[in-house]
Design an enzyme around this catalytic site. Sequence first.
Site, mmCIF file in Angstrom:
data_model
loop_
_atom_site.group_PDB
_atom_site.id
_atom_site.type_symbol
_atom_site.label_atom_id
_atom_site.label_comp_id
_atom_site.label_asym_id
_atom_site.label_seq_id
_atom_site.Cartn_x
_atom_site.Cartn_y
_atom_site.Cartn_z
ATOM 1 N N LEU A 150 0.755 -1.319 0.097
ATOM 2 C CA LEU A 150 -0.034 0.059 0.123
ATOM 3 C C LEU A 150 0.965 1.397 -0.001
ATOM 4 O O LEU A 150 0.727 2.279 -0.477
ATOM 5 C CB LEU A 150 -0.917 -0.142 1.321
ATOM 6 C CG LEU A 150 -2.036 -1.046 1.197
ATOM 7 C CD1 LEU A 150 -2.438 -1.185 2.512
ATOM 8 C CD2 LEU A 150 -3.365 -0.570 0.232
ATOM 9 N N ASN A 166 2.249 4.866 7.021
ATOM 10 C CA ASN A 166 1.791 3.549 6.513
ATOM 11 C C ASN A 166 2.358 2.167 7.099
ATOM 12 O O ASN A 166 1.910 1.112 7.286
ATOM 13 C CB ASN A 166 1.728 3.550 5.092
ATOM 14 C CG ASN A 166 1.721 2.223 4.610
ATOM 15 O OD1 ASN A 166 0.529 1.692 4.470
ATOM 16 N ND2 ASN A 166 2.935 1.429 4.112
ATOM 17 N N TYR A 207 -2.345 -6.555 17.574
ATOM 18 C CA TYR A 207 -2.565 -5.912 16.245
ATOM 19 C C TYR A 207 -3.766 -4.865 16.377
ATOM 20 O O TYR A 207 -3.721 -3.623 16.211
ATOM 21 C CB TYR A 207 -2.609 -6.540 14.995
ATOM 22 C CG TYR A 207 -2.500 -5.682 13.704
ATOM 23 C CD1 TYR A 207 -1.772 -5.332 13.180
ATOM 24 C CD2 TYR A 207 -4.039 -5.509 13.187
ATOM 25 C CE1 TYR A 207 -1.711 -4.642 11.924
ATOM 26 C CE2 TYR A 207 -4.101 -4.858 12.085
ATOM 27 C CZ TYR A 207 -3.133 -4.237 11.421
ATOM 28 O OH TYR A 207 -3.160 -3.405 10.454
ATOM 29 N N LYS A 232 -3.819 -0.583 16.949
ATOM 30 C CA LYS A 232 -4.982 0.408 16.287
ATOM 31 C C LYS A 232 -5.790 1.082 17.186
ATOM 32 O O LYS A 232 -6.128 2.348 16.936
ATOM 33 C CB LYS A 232 -5.554 -0.506 15.063
ATOM 34 C CG LYS A 232 -4.326 -1.132 13.969
ATOM 35 C CD LYS A 232 -3.556 -0.140 13.582
ATOM 36 C CE LYS A 232 -2.575 -0.651 12.485
ATOM 37 N NZ LYS A 232 -1.826 0.397 12.020
#
Length: 308
Positions: free
Chosen positions: A57, A131, A217, A221
């Site tokens: 990405l 990113n 994970y 976030k």
Amino acid sequence: MFYYRPLSTPKDLPPSTEPFYPNIYLRSQLCTKPQWPPSSTSVEDKVAIVTGSNTGLGLESSRQLLSYNLSHLIMAVRSIAKGEAAAAELRREYPLATIEVWQLDMTSYESIQKFVQRTETLPRLDIVILNAALGNLTFNIVKSTGHEEAMQVNYLSTVFLSILLLPVLKRKSPTGPGRLTIVSSGLALTVGIPTKTSSPLMTTFDNPKTYKWDTQYSMSKLLGHMFLYKLVDFVSADDVIVNLVDPGFTKGTELQRQASGLLSVVFSLAKLATARTVRDGACTYLDATVVKGKESHGCFLMEWKIQP
């Protein structure tokens, strides 16, 4: 000092009433069409930084920024060799743009500080896309900090880099507010704060005995959401617009590169059935940094929309 507070900050939006996360996931992945920037969009004369931009990405969003006439791209990567290989590809496609490769090790506070000091030499800085992220299947400690590696990169170092870049973006974006977009994930919606009594809370995430890669994970976030929730009390959208973006589950990334055996098969089948192309996933970054305006300050963007 008066700070601009758009109506649609996360503090003003009602919480999500979706009862079941898979409903959100399937709607997002299978029923949402990509929304591309208008054809008149241009980032000519602007300077952008994209971290983790040698693959996936990060690389694709760099390519898309260049396709909208970005003048100067800085690819922030851990490996200069891999970064230069990716940059060579982009230079062939966009020979008129200035494309540089700068080293940035997101496991090192010293590397982050040196990187930000280097940005002070830029004549301008308009866009930053953070990113770089990890999804480690195994527990790894960063020796220099004592923290688990995914939590270090995805949360602690990303927040540290964000804070250091804010004054640079404020000073060096001459044509409007600087833009800082932090890549998040819809998986942040699936976890809650641990009920453990560890103090400080971060020690909860540095324990190999309780480590679960998927929870870690998602938690990294979620903590990013909490950071942004507070940040809007201190940062004006007139200076720097900061938002979070979820690119969705995407093919062609290395986030699940450690998977093997049955788990690798599960990821492969899930990608085949539901994943977005890397092109569609990366265009969420452009939507967050180029299309959305002050209304997105302090907000979580998913499905190309502001979400709870």
